[in-house]
Design an enzyme around this catalytic site. Structure first.
Site, PDB file in Angstrom:
ATOM      1  N   SER A 137      28.909 -15.073 -23.310  1.00 38.45           N
ATOM      2  CA  SER A 137      28.220 -16.363 -23.299  1.00 38.45           C
ATOM      3  C   SER A 137      27.486 -16.627 -21.991  1.00 38.45           C
ATOM      4  O   SER A 137      26.578 -17.462 -21.948  1.00 38.45           O
ATOM      5  CB  SER A 137      29.214 -17.494 -23.582  1.00 38.45           C
ATOM      6  OG  SER A 137      30.306 -17.449 -22.685  1.00 38.45           O
ATOM      7  N   ASP A 373      34.743 -27.543 -18.113  1.00 39.71           N
ATOM      8  CA  ASP A 373      34.186 -26.190 -18.217  1.00 39.71           C
ATOM      9  C   ASP A 373      33.631 -25.803 -16.854  1.00 39.71           C
ATOM     10  O   ASP A 373      32.566 -26.264 -16.434  1.00 39.71           O
ATOM     11  CB  ASP A 373      33.078 -26.151 -19.272  1.00 39.71           C
ATOM     12  CG  ASP A 373      32.449 -24.770 -19.420  1.00 39.71           C
ATOM     13  OD1 ASP A 373      32.798 -23.860 -18.651  1.00 39.71           O
ATOM     14  OD2 ASP A 373      31.580 -24.612 -20.310  1.00 39.71           O
ATOM     15  N   HIS A 376      30.801 -21.803 -17.481  1.00 43.66           N
ATOM     16  CA  HIS A 376      29.377 -21.755 -17.811  1.00 43.66           C
ATOM     17  C   HIS A 376      28.591 -22.595 -16.818  1.00 43.66           C
ATOM     18  O   HIS A 376      29.165 -23.186 -15.907  1.00 43.66           O
ATOM     19  CB  HIS A 376      29.165 -22.242 -19.251  1.00 43.66           C
ATOM     20  CG  HIS A 376      29.882 -21.420 -20.266  1.00 43.66           C
ATOM     21  ND1 HIS A 376      31.054 -21.841 -20.884  1.00 43.66           N
ATOM     22  CD2 HIS A 376      29.626 -20.184 -20.758  1.00 43.66           C
ATOM     23  CE1 HIS A 376      31.469 -20.903 -21.714  1.00 43.66           C
ATOM     24  NE2 HIS A 376      30.627 -19.881 -21.652  1.00 43.66           N
TER      25      HIS A 376
END
Length: 396
Positions: A137, A373, A376
């Protein structure tokens, strides 16, 4: 046959004079402004592949990956609302992030300047080519960043988006340029055997079939190799004809990377296809790596961080996966450009979605200690710099 220059008495513009004038122009033209010059469009133009054409005088003594982050009000290069493709998990502005200074930081190498990304220049010089990001990702994060950066420079260019799993593609139709992402978090194959997910450390053939036609390949892997529990993406590993319930994860990564190296060395024509490998993107879940005193006691992760680290080095640990990646690339026959973004990214504790991710529920956002998070990156944001370095390595 080339015509000779007209005689001294001719009033025509002499081709030789034009050559001299152009040479003088290019010597005086700054790099950033020269990038924006219009280029003739040739329907079937091909871009020559080769080593990065870095200008010797400007880059010979420059380490692109050692530097500092500086505020620059000309950033960001696009707005999230204007980009045709940003996943909710990366779209921090759309999901309530209140600060905006994190959008305005530019990477400044210690003794040179990176050429500013020019989306039109990219499209013209890559006409008819396919760029493919392969990995996890974080590779998708970078893929979407590049699409946003190009789209901002060519907002009226017809586009086509083809979404799928594992392959998604964004096409800029006027230029015949395709920018794709192929999801393969381990690079090597995963197969299903008797209901179990088998990570095949010595087999890459199924994934790699989709990569063969690309003109530029940018790979990344690292994070998924150390995941355990519910985040682990396999049930057993296979190597040497045997199954393993587990093994040293760095050993497994090394085995998988040797499989990747063998495939690249035996299947990629370095004269036609450019190969990049993206360094491991760091996480910021341990504030003791960047904070001291009361800040460290009250901060659990990247939540609330709004400025980068100062200085040129990160006090935290260097990912063990990078040592394995460096060793694998070092012995390759095929030229591979390592985008060594780990340290410069480690300084950007402020760049993660934290709780401002569309993937989180209101309840999760209310509990940043458990849900933030910090893996990312927001878009616009840090991956735009990765692509600026990618652009430099590919076209200069």
């Amino acid at each position: 046959m080339a015509r000779p220059c007209p005689g001294p008495g001719s009033h025509a513009i002499r081709p030789c004079s034009l050559v001299v004038m152009l040479c003088l122009f290019w010597l005086q033209c700054p790099l950033a402004s020269c990038l924006a010059l219009p280029r003739a469009k040739t329907k079937n133009a091909r871009v020559a592949h080769g080593k990065p054409m870095l200008r010797a005088k400007q880059y010979s003594n420059c380490s692109l990956y050692v530097g500092t982050w500086v505020l620059d009000d000309t950033y960001p290069m696009y707005q999230s609302s204007q980009c045709p493709i940003i996943d909710p998990e990366f779209n921090c502005q759309a999901f309530g992030r209140p600060d905006s200074d994190y959008l305005k930081y530019r990477w400044k190498p210690l003794n040179c300047e990176l050429p500013r990304f020019n989306g039109l220049d990219f499209l013209v010089r890559m006409r008819g080519k396919t760029v493919m990001f392969v990995g996890d990702s974080l590779g998708r994060n970078q893929w979407q960043s590049l699409v946003c950066m190009i789209s901002a420079a060519a907002p009226r260019t017809p586009i086509q988006r083809i979404s799928g799993d594992p392959l998604s593609t964004f096409k800029f139709l006027e230029y015949g340029v395709s920018v794709s992402f192929y999801r393969a978090p381990y690079l090597v194959d995963i197969d299903s055997v008797q209901g179990k997910r088998v990570l095949k450390l010595e087999d890459i053939s199924r994934n790699a079939d989709a990569w063969r036609a690309a003109d530029v390949l940018s790979f990344n892997t690292g994070h998924w190799w150390i995941h355990k529990g519910s985040l682990q993406g396999w049930d057993v590993m296979e190597a040497g004809g045997r199954y393993y319930e587990d093994m040293d994860r760095l050993v497994a990564l090394g085995t998988g990377l040797r499989t990747w190296v063998d495939w690249v060395d035996n299947n990629v024509d370095g004269a036609r296809t450019r190969v990049f490998f993206q360094g491991v993107s760091p996480t910021h879940y341990n504030p003791s790596e960047w904070s001291t005193g009361s800040t460290a006691a009250t901060t659990k992760n990247c939540y609330g961080e709004t400025v980068p680290m100062s200085g040129t080095t990160y006090p935290g640990t260097y990912p063990d996966q990078m040592k394995v990646i460096n060793a694998a690339i070092k012995g390759m026959r095929t030229p591979v450009n390592l985008l060594d973004i780990t340290m410069l990214s480690a300084l950007r504790k402020d760049g993660h979605p934290s709780i401002y991710s569309g993937d989180l529920s209101p309840e999760q956002r209310a509990n940043p200690d458990r849900s933030a998070d910090c893996s990312h990156w927001c878009l616009p944001g840090l991956p735009d710099t990765w692509n600026q370095l990618f652009y430099t390595g590919l076209l200069f």
